[in-house]
Design a protein around this motif. Structure first.
Motif, PDB file in Angstrom:
ATOM      1  N   HIS A   1      29.742  82.525  56.802  1.00 43.09           N
ATOM      2  CA  HIS A   1      30.532  82.161  58.110  1.00 43.09           C
ATOM      3  C   HIS A   1      29.424  82.393  59.347  1.00 43.09           C
ATOM      4  CE1 HIS A   1      34.084  82.073  55.471  1.00 43.09           C
ATOM      5  NE2 HIS A   1      33.708  83.387  55.145  1.00 43.09           N
ATOM      6  N   GLU A   2      28.418  81.892  59.195  1.00 47.84           N
ATOM      7  CA  GLU A   2      27.464  82.058  60.239  1.00 47.84           C
ATOM      8  C   GLU A   2      27.666  81.630  61.630  1.00 47.84           C
ATOM      9  OE1 GLU A   2      22.430  81.344  61.213  1.00 47.84           O
ATOM     10  OE2 GLU A   2      23.539  80.431  59.539  1.00 47.84           O
ATOM     11  N   GLY A   3      27.650  82.425  62.592  1.00 41.08           N
ATOM     12  CA  GLY A   3      28.248  81.761  63.765  1.00 41.08           C
ATOM     13  C   GLY A   3      29.454  82.270  64.202  1.00 41.08           C
ATOM     14  N   GLU A   4      30.344  82.806  63.266  1.00 38.13           N
ATOM     15  CA  GLU A   4      31.684  83.483  63.514  1.00 38.13           C
ATOM     16  C   GLU A   4      31.467  84.754  63.641  1.00 38.13           C
ATOM     17  OE1 GLU A   4      34.415  82.420  60.395  1.00 38.13           O
ATOM     18  OE2 GLU A   4      33.503  80.128  60.289  1.00 38.13           O
ATOM     19  N   GLU A   5      32.671  85.440  64.252  1.00 39.64           N
ATOM     20  CA  GLU A   5      32.694  86.907  64.618  1.00 39.64           C
ATOM     21  C   GLU A   5      32.005  87.595  63.579  1.00 39.64           C
ATOM     22  OE1 GLU A   5      35.287  90.376  66.616  1.00 39.64           O
ATOM     23  OE2 GLU A   5      36.050  88.217  66.383  1.00 39.64           O
ATOM     24  N   ARG A   6      32.732  87.356  62.260  1.00 43.12           N
ATOM     25  CA  ARG A   6      32.415  87.925  61.098  1.00 43.12           C
ATOM     26  C   ARG A   6      31.725  86.986  60.377  1.00 43.12           C
ATOM     27  NH1 ARG A   6      34.036  92.041  57.465  1.00 43.12           N
ATOM     28  NH2 ARG A   6      33.568  91.474  55.368  1.00 43.12           N
ATOM     29  N   GLU A   7      30.381  87.137  59.823  1.00 40.86           N
ATOM     30  CA  GLU A   7      29.532  86.144  59.329  1.00 40.86           C
ATOM     31  C   GLU A   7      29.584  86.237  57.775  1.00 40.86           C
ATOM     32  OE1 GLU A   7      26.414  84.776  62.371  1.00 40.86           O
ATOM     33  OE2 GLU A   7      26.394  86.856  62.427  1.00 40.86           O
TER      34      GLU A   7
ATOM     35  N   LYS B   1      24.027  92.489  58.723  1.00 43.52           N
ATOM     36  CA  LYS B   1      23.739  91.094  58.942  1.00 43.52           C
ATOM     37  C   LYS B   1      22.515  90.690  59.796  1.00 43.52           C
ATOM     38  CE  LYS B   1      27.400  90.419  62.434  1.00 43.52           C
ATOM     39  NZ  LYS B   1      28.541  89.553  62.874  1.00 43.52           N
TER      40      LYS B   1
ATOM     41  N   GLU C   1      28.336  92.473  55.888  1.00 41.57           N
ATOM     42  CA  GLU C   1      28.530  92.391  57.279  1.00 41.57           C
ATOM     43  C   GLU C   1      27.866  93.463  58.443  1.00 41.57           C
ATOM     44  OE1 GLU C   1      30.078  91.121  61.220  1.00 41.57           O
ATOM     45  OE2 GLU C   1      29.948  90.080  58.875  1.00 41.57           O
TER      46      GLU C   1
ATOM     47  N   GLU D   1      34.728  87.326  53.462  1.00 41.35           N
ATOM     48  CA  GLU D   1      35.890  88.289  53.614  1.00 41.35           C
ATOM     49  C   GLU D   1      36.148  88.764  52.202  1.00 41.35           C
ATOM     50  OE1 GLU D   1      39.045  86.004  55.124  1.00 41.35           O
ATOM     51  OE2 GLU D   1      38.086  85.521  56.878  1.00 41.35           O
TER      52      GLU D   1
ATOM     53  N   GLU E   1      37.496  86.793  49.144  1.00 41.50           N
ATOM     54  CA  GLU E   1      36.898  85.469  49.143  1.00 41.50           C
ATOM     55  C   GLU E   1      36.247  85.026  47.970  1.00 41.50           C
ATOM     56  OE1 GLU E   1      34.076  82.759  52.162  1.00 41.50           O
ATOM     57  OE2 GLU E   1      34.884  84.599  52.898  1.00 41.50           O
TER      58      GLU E   1
END
Length: 650
Positions: free
Chosen positions: A196-202, A180, A177, A205, A208
C-alpha cells in the motif's frame, strides 16, 4: 575446590531466606501437548499445520520438520529463505544424533580491510553487505534427501500455497510497517512488502492476503528441477539435490547474484556454487545420566555444555529454585562459559581450531568454578585457559593479556534494557518497576533488540523415533530481497569480528562461517530419546535453554511449565548481533534481567551482590520442546506462552 565447598555451605545457609518457590511456574497459560504418534511445534500456527499435514500424509519427523521450515521462511517468521539452518537429527535405526551445518559463508571480498575501510568495527547489520550465502534451501534439501521419505514437491506444497497468497498475521504485518523506512532503501523489498505504498499504512493489514509472486516462482523452479530429474531416471535423493543444484548453480543463482550485486552486495556465482551443507558429529556431555547434544563451536551451543559441566559442582536443588544463590550461581557460570565462547569459538573448518576438548573437560570446569565469589558478581570475568586440559600450551596468552587491558568489561550501570522482539512489557510492569525504585525498562531498547534478534525453532518427533530440532534464522525483517527471487538475504555476516583481540577464531574471511548464536538441542537418557528443545533469542538462547533443562531435570517441571518459567538473563557478554561499533557490543558487567514476579527479598539480596536489576514480563524467547515419556511411550510437547509459537500432536 576449597572455595567451592565454602560456596555451597554459604548458599545452603541462606537459601531458606531468599528462596523462590517453583510453584509460580506450575500454573501454565498454555496447556501441555500430548501425542502418541507424532508431534509438530514451530513459530507460527500455520507452519505447525504444515508439519501436521506431512505427518498425516505418512511422512516422518524429517519430512514434517522440512515442511515447517519451508512454511516459516515463507511467512517471514523472523527469518526467510536466504537465511541459515542448523539442525540436530536423531536416527532411530542407527541410534545416533546427526548434526547438520547449513550455515552460509562470507562471500568473496568480505575481508577485515574491506569493512574497516568503510569505518566499521563489526560488519554491518542490515543490507547486502550483511549477507552470507544462503544456507536454508540447501540444508532443507539435504535433510529431506538423506533422512526424509517424501518428495520436495510434497514438502514444499504448503509453502507454495502460502507464497501464492496467505492471510498475513498481525505480528509480521506490523513488523513490516515498523521497518518500512529501511525497506524503502531496497527496490525489490519495497515491491514485495509495501503493498500500500503511499498510504498512511504501507504494509499489509493483518488478515490481508499477502502474495509473493517472485518467491512462488523460485520455489516452483526448484520443484520443476526435481520433477525433471525424476523424468530423467534419477532416484528420489538425486532428484531433490537437483533442486538444490538449480538454486545454487542454475538460473536462480544467476538472478540472486545479479540482484545482490546490483544493490551493493559481494556474493558471487562462485560463492554460491562452492557452498554445500555439511553433515558432522555433534558435541555432547553427560549430566546426571543424560547425554546432552549440541552443534559444534561454529555455534554458541557448547556454552550450554560448559555450563552444565560447571554446575555439576553445585547442589542446585538445595539452593532452591530461583533463590538468590541459585540465580547468582547461574549468572556466574553462564558468564564464565560465555567468556570462553566470546574468545575461542569459531568455524572449525578454518585455522586456528578451537580447543574444544579442553573447554568441555570436567577438570577444566572445576578450575573455572573456583573463580566464583559466593557473595559478589565478578565484573572482570575473562576467558580461561583450556589448552593444558588437552595437553597443549596456549598460543594466545599474550593476546589474552592485551585483550584484558583493552577490552575490560564496561563499568556503566545506568543503561537499561527491555526485550523488544515483538513483545513489550505491560504498562503495569513498568509502573511496578518504578514503584520498586528499579531502573526504568523503557529505554535502551536498541541494545535488547540486538540481544534477542531473529530466529525461530522447529521441533518434530514421530513414533518410529525420528527426532528433529532446528534453529533456523537469517533474512529477518526488514530484509533486503535479492533481485526477482523473492529471497531475503541473510544478515549473519555481522556475527564475525574484525579484531582478533576479541576472538582470533572468528575473524571474517571469504569462505568462512561466522560463529552464530543458533543452537538446537537434543538429549538422550539411557540411550533413548529424552528431550528435544530450542529457543529463539540471539545471545540469550543458551541461557534460556540451560534454565529450561534444569527446570525439568533438577526441579521436575513438565515441558510446558519449564517453557513458561521465569528466566535469568545475563548481559555480561559480547553481543553477537547489531551495531557496528565496539561500544554497541561490549559486555555490561552486572546487568541482569529478571522476571517481574521475583520477590523483593531476592532482588534486594542480588543488588547487594553487585547486580544492576531490571524486571520484565518476558525473560526468554519462545521455547519449544518435545519430551519423550519413556515410562508410557508417549510424547509431551511444550511451547512458550509469549509468542506465536504453536504445536500440534496426535
Amino acid at each position: 575446590m576449597k572455595r567451592s565447598r565454602l560456596y555451597i555451605a554459604f548458599v545452603l545457609a541462606i537459601t531458606s531466606i531468599f528462596s523462590y518457590s517453583p510453584s509460580m511456574a506450575q500454573r501454565t497459560e498454555k496447556p501441555p501437548l500430548h501425542g502418541k504418534h507424532w508431534m509438530a511445534i514451530t513459530g507460527k500456527p500455520l507452519a505447525a499445520t504444515a508439519g501436521a499435514n506431512l505427518f498425516q500424509q505418512g511422512g516422518n519427523a524429517v519430512d514434517a520438520a522440512c515442511a515447517m521450515l519451508a512454511a516459516t521462511c515463507t511467512m517471514w517468521d523472523v527469518l526467510s529463505w536466504g537465511g541459515e539452518t542448523q539442525a540436530l537429527i536423531y536416527h532411530p535405526k542407527h541410534k545416533k544424533v546427526i548434526a547438520i551445518n547449513a550455515l552460509g559463508v562470507a562471500p568473496t571480498g568480505a575481508t577485515v580491510d574491506f569493512f574497516k575501510s568503510k569505518g566499521y568495527e563489526f560488519p554491518p547489520e542490515y543490507g547486502p553487505l550483511a549477507a552470507v550465502t544462503p544456507g536454508t534451501p540447501g540444508g532443507l534439501c539435504y535433510m529431506l534427501a538423506q533422512y526424509g521419505t517424501k518428495s520436495l514437491a510434497e514438502v514444499l506444497a504448503p509453502a507454495l500455497e502460502m507464497a501464492a497468497g496467505y492471510p498475513i498475521d498481525a505480528q509480521t504485518a506490523n513488523s513490516i510497517e515498523r521497518g518500512k523506512n529501511r525497506i524503502k532503501e531496497w527496490p525489490y523489498s519495497k515491491r514485495v512488502f509495501l503493498v500500500h505504498e503511499g498510504e498512511e499504512r504501507e504494509a499489509p493489514e493483518a488478515g490481508e492476503i499477502f502474495v509473493q509472486e517472485d518467491l512462488l516462482q523460485t520455489l516452483s523452479k526448484m520443484v520443476q528441477a526435481e520433477k525433471q530429474a525424476l523424468v530423467e531416471g534419477k532416484d528420489r535423493k538425486a532428484a531433490i539435490m537437483a533442486a538444490s543444484d538449480r538454486f545454487y548453480r542454475g538460473d536462480i543463482a544467476d538472478e540472486f547474484v545479479r540482484g545482490s550485486r546490483e544493490q551493493g552486495g559481494l556474493i558471487t556465482k562462485e560463492d554460491l556454487a562452492n557452498w554445500h551443507p555439511i553433515e558432522e558429529e555433534p558435541l555432547h556431555i553427560n549430566y546426571k545420566g543424560i547425554d546432552v547434544y549440541k552443534l559444534q563451536e561454529w555455534t554458541q551451543g557448547p556454552a550450554l555444555l560448559q555450563s552444565l559441566q560447571m554446575l555439576k559442582n553445585f547442589d542446585l536443588q538445595a539452593m532452591g529454585y530461583n533463590s538468590a544463590p541459585y540465580i547468582h550461581t547461574l549468572y556466574q557460570v553462564m558468564n564464565l562459559a560465555f567468556a570462553d565462547r566470546d574468545f575461542y569459538y569459531g568455524d572449525p573448518y578454518f585455522q586456528p581450531k578451537a580447543p574444544m576438548k579442553g573447554l568441555l573437560s570436567e577438570v577444566y570446569a572445576k578450575t573455572r568454578v573456583q573463580e566464583i565469589d559466593a557473595q559478589r558478581n565478578n565484573r572482570q570475568v575473562a576467558p580461561g585457559n583450556p589448552y593444558p586440559f588437552e595437553g597443549k600450551t596456549n598460543p594466545y596468552e599474550a593476546l589474552l593479556q592485551q585483550r584484558k587491558a583493552q577490552y575490560a568489561p564496561s563499568t556503566e550501570m545506568e543503561k537499561n534494557f527491555v526485550p523488544t522482539h515483538d513483545a513489550m512489557p505491560s504498562t503495569a510492569a513498568l509502573h511496578e518497576a518504578s514503584a520498586q525504585h528499579l531502573t526504568s525498562l523503557a529505554t535502551d531498547s536498541a541494545y535488547m533488540d540486538r540481544l534477542w534478534r531473529g530466529t525461530t525453532t522447529v521441533e518434530a518427533a514421530d513414533a518410529e523415533g525420528w527426532i528433529v530440532s532446528i534453529t533456523p534464522s537469517g533474512g529477518w525483517l526488514p530484509a533486503c530481497i535479492a533481485g526477482n527471487t523473492g529471497i531475503g538475504m541473510s544478515q549473519r555476516l555481522q556475527s564475525f569480528v574484525l579484531d582478533s583481540l576479541i576472538n582470533p577464531f572468528n575473524v571474517v574471511a571469504p569462505g568462512k562461517r561466522p560463529r552464530v548464536t543458533l543452537t538446537p538441542s537434543l538429549a538422550l537418557k539411557n540411550g533413548e530419546p529424552y528431550l528435544s528443545f530450542a529457543v529463539q533469542g540471539g545471545d540469550t538462547q543458551d541461557q534460556n535453554l540451560l534454565q529450561f533443562f534444569l527446570n525439568m531435570v533438577e526441579f521436575g517441571m513438565t515441558p510446558q511449565q519449564a517453557s513458561e518459567a521465569p528466566n535469568v538473563n545475563s548481559n555480561q557478554l559480547w553481543l553477537s548481533l547489531g551495531g557496528t561499533q565496539i561500544d554497541d557490543r561490549r559486555p555490561r558487567a552486572g546487568s541482569m534481567l529478571l522476571d517481574k514476579r521475583t520477590s523483593q527479598e531476592v532482588i534486594k539480596r542480588l543488588k547487594t551482590m553487585g547486580y544492576n536489576i531490571q524486571l520484565a514480563e518476558r525473560t526468554s524467547g519462545p521455547i519449544n520442546a518435545i519430551y519423550f515419556d519413556q515410562k508410557h511411550g508417549t510424547l509431551w510437547g511444550g511451547s512458550s506462552n509469549n509468542g506465536e509459537d504453536y504445536g500440534i500432536g496426535w
